[in-house]
Motif scaffolding. Structure first.
Motif: not given
Length: 435
Positions: A259, A294, A297-298, A300-305
């Protein structure tokens, strides 16, 4: 006695000789027949250019159209010929890859049966050759961000355990779980294929299937393993919670590094399209299940998801290794056979569907292009004045008549019959993604 031994040794390569003879003869036959037809077509086109005359009043449009057809067909034939000449170098490289790929498989099987204590050495030697070669090729193609993925991180971790810290129980548990979890399952999820002539596919399969093969051999078939790898004498059985916790910690360390150095430090290059990563590839693949999930998903939350989903996926794939494979040589063998069978099935699909249908499409495109040009010229000929018996056009010449005959629907006799399955519609879609 010596003659019998020699005869037994040479008979062991019967399958390899048969496979090599089959593929070589078919490829050479296709090359010779296609080269013969392209050369014949070139000679006829040149003859038409030199001898064709249009002596009909108002035939300028027809002459211009025929000239365009000649130039287009000549360029097409030239490109095709150049492609076949350059393919000679490619085929030599692919034959070398095929040769070493088959012998690597044969040597691995012999080592497993005759000297399992050398399997980890074979794994290390091949890794030291294939990984730098992959870095060089991916760097040239600007794909080198894929080399930060978990599979390469785990491969390096495996080599560190084998040669530097063989007495570390925690590292042994992490390597065993990751190799039988994320790496082995990647053969299925990334559609790895056993395609011997393609070094890139062979490397991808090696990265994912050889670690579980190596660590299964060390765990169940290595004689006196505690002397070479003291950690195995300590870890006689896996404690499920501890094993999953250790592998999760190793994963989290890798994910944080990935990351920071890829998703943050190189975000501008990735978003601009200059570089591609696994995350950007999967999120842009709208046909895949991961890409579809993916996309819902919004941003801004895609990387975390994505990172959380990878962790959950890794833990789920390690469950069989923790609860079943570590204590059972039989289940471990069946697991490896199943993973290997998937790669063989994918490889068969590549040879039969992708390779054969690609060649068929090339022939169809060439035939269609000629038919369209002939139809346009015939239409113009019908609109011109046919009153004179002295009208001589290239479309009426014996040369072009023979040319059209050569590219009649019978043309697929360029030995696509080498396998009837080459003309069968594909039953399975998709192409393996190369890590």
């Amino acid at each position: 006695m010596r003659e019998d031994a020699y005869r037994d040794w040479t008979s062991a390569f019967t399958l390899l000789d048969t496979m090599e003879t089959f593929f070589d003869s078919r490829i050479d036959l296709i090359q010779r027949q296609l080269s013969k037809r392209t050369e014949k077509l070139r000679m006829r086109a040149e003859h038409i250019v030199k001898t064709s005359k249009v002596r009909t009043p108002g035939g300028e449009d027809l002459d211009r159209e025929v000239q365009k057809m000649k130039l287009k067909m000549t360029a097409r034939i030239t490109n095709l010929t150049q492609a076949w000449h350059s393919a000679k170098v490619v085929r030599t490289r692919e034959k070398i890859s095929f040769f070493f790929g088959v012998h690597s498989l044969l040597a691995s099987a012999l080592l497993f049966g005759m000297a399992p204590e050398w399997v980890h050495v074979a794994y290390s030697i091949q890794a030291l050759y294939l990984l730098p070669l992959r870095w060089y090729k991916y760097k040239k193609r600007a794909w080198h961000y894929f080399l930060f993925d978990l599979c390469y991180y785990t491969t390096i971790l495996n080599l560190v355990y084998i040669w530097i810290f063989p007495a570390s129980p925690a590292l042994w548990v992490a390597c065993y779980c990751l190799s039988h979890g994320s790496l082995a399952s990647a053969v299925i999820t990334w559609r790895n294929s056993l395609v011997f002539h393609d070094q890139d596919k062979v490397t991808s399969l090696f990265i994912h299937i050889y670690p579980p093969f190596t660590f299964t051999t060390m765990r169940h078939y290595y004689p006196n393993v505690g002397q070479r790898f003291p950690a195995l004498a300590v870890v006689e059985h896996l404690q499920p919670v501890r094993a999953l916790l250790i592998s999760s910690m190793i994963y989290v360390i890798w994910q944080l590094l990935y990351w920071k150095f890829v998703m943050v430090n190189r975000r501008a290059k990735i978003e601009s399209g200059e570089r591609t990563t696994s995350f950007s590839f999967l999120i842009n693949d709208k046909r895949g299940a991961i890409g579809r999930m993916l996309s819902g998903i919004a941003p801004q939350y895609r990387e975390l998801a994505f990172m959380g989903g990878q962790l959950l996926y890794g833990l789920l794939t390690e469950i069989p290794a923790v609860f079943l494979l570590y204590d059972s040589p039989r289940w471990s063998g069946l697991f490896l056979i199943a993973i290997f069978a998937v790669s063989v099935w994918n490889g068969g699909g590549f040879y039969i569907e992708v390779f054969g249908r690609k060649f068929e499409r090339e022939l169809e495109a060439l035939r269609k292009e000629l038919a369209d040009a002939t139809a346009r010229s015939t239409s113009l000929s019908g609109r011109s004045s046919p009153q004179s018996d002295e009208i001589i056009t290239p479309l009426q010449s014996p040369e072009l008549t023979g040319l059209k005959k050569d590219f009649s629907p019978k043309m697929p006799s360029i030995d696509l019959a080498m396998s009837p399955a080459l003309l069968t519609p594909a039953n399975s879609g998709g192409h393996e993604k190369t890590e």
